[in-house]
Design a protein around this motif. Structure first.
Motif, PDB file in Angstrom:
ATOM      1  N   PHE A  35     -29.781  28.048 -13.498  1.00  7.81           N
ATOM      2  CA  PHE A  35     -31.149  27.567 -13.699  1.00  7.81           C
ATOM      3  C   PHE A  35     -31.753  26.853 -12.493  1.00  7.81           C
ATOM      4  O   PHE A  35     -32.905  26.426 -12.559  1.00  7.81           O
ATOM      5  N   TYR A  36     -30.993  26.710 -11.426  1.00  9.56           N
ATOM      6  CA  TYR A  36     -31.560  26.008 -10.267  1.00  9.56           C
ATOM      7  C   TYR A  36     -30.978  26.540  -8.961  1.00  9.56           C
ATOM      8  O   TYR A  36     -29.938  27.192  -8.925  1.00  9.56           O
ATOM      9  N   GLU A  37     -31.711  26.249  -7.897  1.00  5.88           N
ATOM     10  CA  GLU A  37     -31.280  26.615  -6.549  1.00  5.88           C
ATOM     11  C   GLU A  37     -31.368  25.379  -5.660  1.00  5.88           C
ATOM     12  O   GLU A  37     -32.098  24.422  -5.953  1.00  5.88           O
ATOM     13  N   VAL A  38     -30.626  25.399  -4.562  1.00  4.38           N
ATOM     14  CA  VAL A  38     -30.640  24.310  -3.583  1.00  4.38           C
ATOM     15  C   VAL A  38     -31.045  24.877  -2.232  1.00  4.38           C
ATOM     16  O   VAL A  38     -30.448  25.853  -1.754  1.00  4.38           O
ATOM     17  N   ILE A  39     -32.075  24.287  -1.630  1.00  3.08           N
ATOM     18  CA  ILE A  39     -32.509  24.684  -0.285  1.00  3.08           C
ATOM     19  C   ILE A  39     -32.286  23.507   0.660  1.00  3.08           C
ATOM     20  O   ILE A  39     -32.857  22.430   0.457  1.00  3.08           O
ATOM     21  N   VAL A  40     -31.458  23.711   1.654  1.00  2.00           N
ATOM     22  CA  VAL A  40     -31.208  22.685   2.676  1.00  2.00           C
ATOM     23  C   VAL A  40     -32.001  23.069   3.909  1.00  2.00           C
ATOM     24  O   VAL A  40     -31.868  24.189   4.418  1.00  2.00           O
ATOM     25  N   VAL A  41     -32.834  22.151   4.393  1.00  2.00           N
ATOM     26  CA  VAL A  41     -33.709  22.441   5.533  1.00  2.00           C
ATOM     27  C   VAL A  41     -33.226  21.633   6.741  1.00  2.00           C
ATOM     28  O   VAL A  41     -33.188  20.398   6.699  1.00  2.00           O
ATOM     29  N   LEU A  42     -32.881  22.351   7.820  1.00  2.00           N
ATOM     30  CA  LEU A  42     -32.322  21.714   9.013  1.00  2.00           C
ATOM     31  C   LEU A  42     -33.132  22.064  10.254  1.00  2.00           C
ATOM     32  O   LEU A  42     -33.782  23.108  10.305  1.00  2.00           O
ATOM     33  N   ASN A  43     -33.073  21.208  11.249  1.00  2.00           N
ATOM     34  CA  ASN A  43     -33.618  21.535  12.568  1.00  2.00           C
ATOM     35  C   ASN A  43     -32.482  21.611  13.592  1.00  2.00           C
ATOM     36  O   ASN A  43     -32.693  21.503  14.791  1.00  2.00           O
ATOM     37  N   TYR A  44     -31.245  21.799  13.098  1.00  2.00           N
ATOM     38  CA  TYR A  44     -30.053  21.898  13.933  1.00  2.00           C
ATOM     39  C   TYR A  44     -29.058  22.811  13.215  1.00  2.00           C
ATOM     40  O   TYR A  44     -29.212  23.104  12.029  1.00  2.00           O
ATOM     41  N   THR A  45     -28.056  23.268  13.919  1.00  6.16           N
ATOM     42  CA  THR A  45     -27.029  24.099  13.294  1.00  6.16           C
ATOM     43  C   THR A  45     -25.884  23.215  12.819  1.00  6.16           C
ATOM     44  O   THR A  45     -25.530  22.234  13.470  1.00  6.16           O
ATOM     45  N   ASP A  46     -25.323  23.574  11.694  1.00  8.07           N
ATOM     46  CA  ASP A  46     -24.240  22.784  11.103  1.00  8.07           C
ATOM     47  C   ASP A  46     -23.256  23.737  10.437  1.00  8.07           C
ATOM     48  O   ASP A  46     -23.553  24.334   9.401  1.00  8.07           O
ATOM     49  N   GLU A  47     -22.108  23.887  11.035  1.00 13.32           N
ATOM     50  CA  GLU A  47     -21.115  24.837  10.540  1.00 13.32           C
ATOM     51  C   GLU A  47     -20.620  24.469   9.139  1.00 13.32           C
ATOM     52  O   GLU A  47     -20.371  25.342   8.310  1.00 13.32           O
ATOM     53  N   LYS A  48     -20.488  23.182   8.874  1.00 14.63           N
ATOM     54  CA  LYS A  48     -20.001  22.755   7.559  1.00 14.63           C
ATOM     55  C   LYS A  48     -20.995  23.129   6.465  1.00 14.63           C
ATOM     56  O   LYS A  48     -20.597  23.620   5.399  1.00 14.63           O
ATOM     57  N   ILE A  49     -22.273  22.931   6.736  1.00 15.52           N
ATOM     58  CA  ILE A  49     -23.295  23.301   5.748  1.00 15.52           C
ATOM     59  C   ILE A  49     -23.355  24.817   5.586  1.00 15.52           C
ATOM     60  O   ILE A  49     -23.507  25.333   4.474  1.00 15.52           O
ATOM     61  N   SER A  50     -23.201  25.540   6.694  1.00 15.75           N
ATOM     62  CA  SER A  50     -23.167  27.010   6.623  1.00 15.75           C
ATOM     63  C   SER A  50     -22.016  27.479   5.752  1.00 15.75           C
ATOM     64  O   SER A  50     -22.153  28.407   4.948  1.00 15.75           O
TER      65      SER A  50
END
Length: 307
Positions: A35-50
């Motif tokens: 029922f939900y989605e998560v959008i993470v907005v970055l201005n840098y690259t992050d391998e852990k978040i990827s």
């Protein structure tokens, strides 16, 4: 098959450990992930978040700007939910947060804005003795119907995003709910508090923040439509101008914001919507201070530095 009802937007402007915890709190919900989605907005690259995105239902959006407006705008454009929940990178959701939001909006078609209470925590997730609350405080406590968000208006705002979303909700004529349920953890950073700066530097820091607030509020005032939102915005604008005039006097900058008797009478006549019961009487105290000679105000401000 269930459709996505809620979109959680988590912006982050630099690599840090807090954002990983924020993402996990958005994923570890009692509401089914369908029922939900998560959008993470970055201005840098992050391998852990990827890596987290590959393992979970997360969209990672790269917006090469530090400012929050473009981050929110781009995330809203690709969002699939009917309701937007914001989560600041250093805050956390209670596990039942999204289930509560889902039920409230699903069962009330007229609901456009919901604000929940928050628990204050420090950098180590320990409770902090703070109790501030108001209808537009803390983006992580705000859930809003997506279809009332005007992207053009949002693009003109550079601060006070929580206030912006509250004001446009008032303009929508939809239903607003202020629940007393605690569903968010708000992180209070001692290291970034203005109270740690001293003397002139503290006054300069306050001035820079208030000027940014004033610019955003004056922009909001230009497009707000309802009587209540315009009254609240004007009240806030006058409050900031009073504070800024005193700060300019303290710093001997020579600059002042024009305020006439009509502004002051209007400001004194508007009961504040802030949760603090002492806020309205505080207006009268502030007017007395505003009329004092600079030398006395300096003594007052120096005293306030110590408490």
């Amino acid at each position: 098959m269930p459709s996505i009802f809620i979109t959680v937007i988590i912006p982050s402007y630099r690599p840090n450990d807090f954002v990983y915890r924020a993402i996990k709190s958005a994923l570890n919900q009692t509401l089914s992930a369908e029922f939900y989605e998560v959008i993470v907005v970055l201005n840098y690259t992050d391998e852990k978040i990827s890596s987290m995105a590959k393992e979970n239902k997360i969209k990672v959006l790269y917006v090469d700007q530090i400012s929050l407006s473009p981050k929110y705008i781009e995330a809203i454009k690709i969002s699939m939910g009917n309701v937007i929940c914001f989560l600041d990178y250093d805050d956390l959701f209670y596990p039942e947060k999204l289930e509560y939001i889902y039920n409230e909006f699903k069962n009330n078609k007229n609901l456009v804005y919901l604000h929940n209470r928050c628990t204050f925590i420090d950098d180590n997730d320990k409770p902090v003795n703070e109790g501030y609350n108001s209808p537009d405080f803390n983006l992580s406590s705000i859930s809003i119907k997506k279809d009332i968000i005007n992207i053009d208006y949002l693009s003109r705002v550079t601060a006070l995003y929580d206030t912006f979303f509250y004001y446009i909700s008032l303009d929508s004529a939809g239903e607003i709910k202020l629940t007393r349920k605690f569903l968010t953890y708000y992180r209070f950073h001692e290291s970034t508090s203005n109270t740690l700066s001293e003397g002139i530097e503290r006054w300069k820091n306050k001035m820079a923040i208030y000027m940014k607030y004033l610019n955003s509020l004056e922009s909001m005032y230009s497009f707000l439509k309802s009587k209540k939102s315009r009254v609240l915005a004007r009240d806030y604008i006058i409050s900031l101008k009073i504070e800024l005039n005193m700060l300019h006097d303290l710093l001997n900058s020579g600059k002042r914001y024009e305020l006439n008797y009509d502004d002051i009478l209007f400001w004194l006549a508007v009961p504040s919507y802030k949760a603090n019961k002492l806020h309205y009487p505080f207006k009268f105290i502030k007017i007395i201070q505003y009329g004092m000679p600079v030398k006395y105000n300096k003594r007052i401000e120096n005293y306030l530095l110590k408490i």
